[in-house]
Design a protein around this motif. Sequence first.
Motif, PDB file in Angstrom:
ATOM      1  N   SER A 125      69.419 -88.661 -30.948  1.00 48.93           N
ATOM      2  CA  SER A 125      69.252 -88.856 -29.505  1.00 48.93           C
ATOM      3  C   SER A 125      69.531 -90.318 -29.114  1.00 48.93           C
ATOM      4  O   SER A 125      70.195 -90.588 -28.098  1.00 48.93           O
ATOM      5  N   ALA A 126      69.030 -91.262 -29.901  1.00 52.58           N
ATOM      6  CA  ALA A 126      69.260 -92.684 -29.619  1.00 52.58           C
ATOM      7  C   ALA A 126      70.745 -93.023 -29.733  1.00 52.58           C
ATOM      8  O   ALA A 126      71.282 -93.792 -28.914  1.00 52.58           O
ATOM      9  N   ARG A 127      71.439 -92.484 -30.712  1.00 54.04           N
ATOM     10  CA  ARG A 127      72.877 -92.751 -30.862  1.00 54.04           C
ATOM     11  C   ARG A 127      73.668 -92.178 -29.684  1.00 54.04           C
ATOM     12  O   ARG A 127      74.602 -92.813 -29.177  1.00 54.04           O
ATOM     13  N   THR A 128      73.291 -90.973 -29.261  1.00 49.65           N
ATOM     14  CA  THR A 128      73.971 -90.352 -28.122  1.00 49.65           C
ATOM     15  C   THR A 128      73.743 -91.177 -26.859  1.00 49.65           C
ATOM     16  O   THR A 128      74.683 -91.415 -26.081  1.00 49.65           O
ATOM     17  N   TYR A 129      72.518 -91.619 -26.652  1.00 49.38           N
ATOM     18  CA  TYR A 129      72.182 -92.438 -25.486  1.00 49.38           C
ATOM     19  C   TYR A 129      72.953 -93.756 -25.514  1.00 49.38           C
ATOM     20  O   TYR A 129      73.496 -94.200 -24.494  1.00 49.38           O
ATOM     21  N   LYS A 130      73.056 -94.370 -26.706  1.00 55.38           N
ATOM     22  CA  LYS A 130      73.793 -95.638 -26.844  1.00 55.38           C
ATOM     23  C   LYS A 130      75.270 -95.430 -26.523  1.00 55.38           C
ATOM     24  O   LYS A 130      75.889 -96.235 -25.801  1.00 55.38           O
ATOM     25  N   ARG A 131      75.881 -94.348 -27.035  1.00 55.31           N
ATOM     26  CA  ARG A 131      77.290 -94.061 -26.748  1.00 55.31           C
ATOM     27  C   ARG A 131      77.503 -93.871 -25.248  1.00 55.31           C
ATOM     28  O   ARG A 131      78.479 -94.358 -24.677  1.00 55.31           O
ATOM     29  N   SER A 132      76.577 -93.182 -24.635  1.00 55.23           N
ATOM     30  CA  SER A 132      76.677 -92.954 -23.195  1.00 55.23           C
ATOM     31  C   SER A 132      76.614 -94.275 -22.431  1.00 55.23           C
ATOM     32  O   SER A 132      77.368 -94.482 -21.469  1.00 55.23           O
ATOM     33  N   LEU A 133      75.735 -95.174 -22.851  1.00 61.40           N
ATOM     34  CA  LEU A 133      75.606 -96.473 -22.187  1.00 61.40           C
ATOM     35  C   LEU A 133      76.839 -97.340 -22.424  1.00 61.40           C
ATOM     36  O   LEU A 133      77.281 -98.068 -21.533  1.00 61.40           O
ATOM     37  N   GLU A 134      77.409 -97.295 -23.637  1.00 66.61           N
ATOM     38  CA  GLU A 134      78.542 -98.141 -23.984  1.00 66.61           C
ATOM     39  C   GLU A 134      79.849 -97.677 -23.362  1.00 66.61           C
ATOM     40  O   GLU A 134      80.803 -98.453 -23.263  1.00 66.61           O
ATOM     41  N   GLN A 135      79.933 -96.440 -22.935  1.00 65.84           N
ATOM     42  CA  GLN A 135      81.176 -95.939 -22.337  1.00 65.84           C
ATOM     43  C   GLN A 135      81.423 -96.547 -20.963  1.00 65.84           C
ATOM     44  O   GLN A 135      82.538 -96.490 -20.463  1.00 65.84           O
ATOM     45  N   GLY A 136      80.425 -97.127 -20.378  1.00 67.98           N
ATOM     46  CA  GLY A 136      80.612 -97.797 -19.097  1.00 67.98           C
ATOM     47  C   GLY A 136      80.441 -96.894 -17.909  1.00 67.98           C
ATOM     48  O   GLY A 136      80.601 -97.337 -16.766  1.00 67.98           O
ATOM     49  N   PHE A 150      70.869 -95.871  -9.954  1.00 67.25           N
ATOM     50  CA  PHE A 150      71.886 -96.165 -10.973  1.00 67.25           C
ATOM     51  C   PHE A 150      71.556 -97.490 -11.624  1.00 67.25           C
ATOM     52  O   PHE A 150      71.048 -98.409 -10.973  1.00 67.25           O
ATOM     53  N   MET A 151      71.879 -97.615 -12.911  1.00 69.01           N
ATOM     54  CA  MET A 151      71.610 -98.850 -13.652  1.00 69.01           C
ATOM     55  C   MET A 151      72.661 -99.887 -13.321  1.00 69.01           C
ATOM     56  O   MET A 151      73.848 -99.572 -13.252  1.00 69.01           O
ATOM     57  N   ASP A 152      72.205-101.117 -13.203  1.00 68.90           N
ATOM     58  CA  ASP A 152      73.173-102.205 -13.071  1.00 68.90           C
ATOM     59  C   ASP A 152      73.534-102.683 -14.477  1.00 68.90           C
ATOM     60  O   ASP A 152      73.010-102.181 -15.476  1.00 68.90           O
ATOM     61  N   ASP A 153      74.431-103.655 -14.589  1.00 70.08           N
ATOM     62  CA  ASP A 153      74.922-104.106 -15.889  1.00 70.08           C
ATOM     63  C   ASP A 153      73.821-104.731 -16.743  1.00 70.08           C
ATOM     64  O   ASP A 153      73.785-104.534 -17.966  1.00 70.08           O
ATOM     65  N   SER A 154      72.912-105.486 -16.154  1.00 70.40           N
ATOM     66  CA  SER A 154      71.840-106.120 -16.948  1.00 70.40           C
ATOM     67  C   SER A 154      70.875-105.068 -17.492  1.00 70.40           C
ATOM     68  O   SER A 154      70.418-105.153 -18.640  1.00 70.40           O
TER      69      SER A 154
END
Length: 172
Positions: A125-136, A150-154
């Motif tokens: 789950s953590a890896r999937t969440y990280k991939r989702s965040l890194e895709q931009g 929505f999340m901002d960049d920081s």
Amino acid sequence: MVNLIGKRTLQLLAGGALMLFATVASAQYVWVDANGTKQFSDRPPPPGVPAKNILKSPSSAAVAPRVDSVPAPASQPMSADDKVPPSLADREADYRKRTKAKEDEQKKTTAEAARKANNKIACESARTYKRSLEQGTRVSSTDKNGERTFMDDSKRASEIARANKTISDGCK
């Protein structure tokens, strides 16, 4: 007539075999107990019966020496090497202890397997969440009022750092 003779012979042979087995199955020990009563058994008499009161014992089987007929050495004290066999209560306690240890080990193994399975799910789950965040892509969440934000960049960078920490701490 021949058939009748064959049948009669077969009956005699069967009867003889039964009588032979009956004598083998009969009591092998006869002794007189303390009350003067004759006792019949397929087991040896109790150790308290004197040898003169034993009337019959098996002749074809090797008879083990009786406990009361072997004198105990009086001059030799019991050493640490002479072990007394454990009593039935001791053996039962040992059995219960082994059974409890086995059950505890089984519970520990089951708990460890469940922990590993949960850890594997959390890591994935953590890896999937990280991939989702890194895709931009813009990741949304809901706030305490149920409003979509929505999340901002920081915020996304801090979430990526948190996901990396989770992955590095608990995942292999």
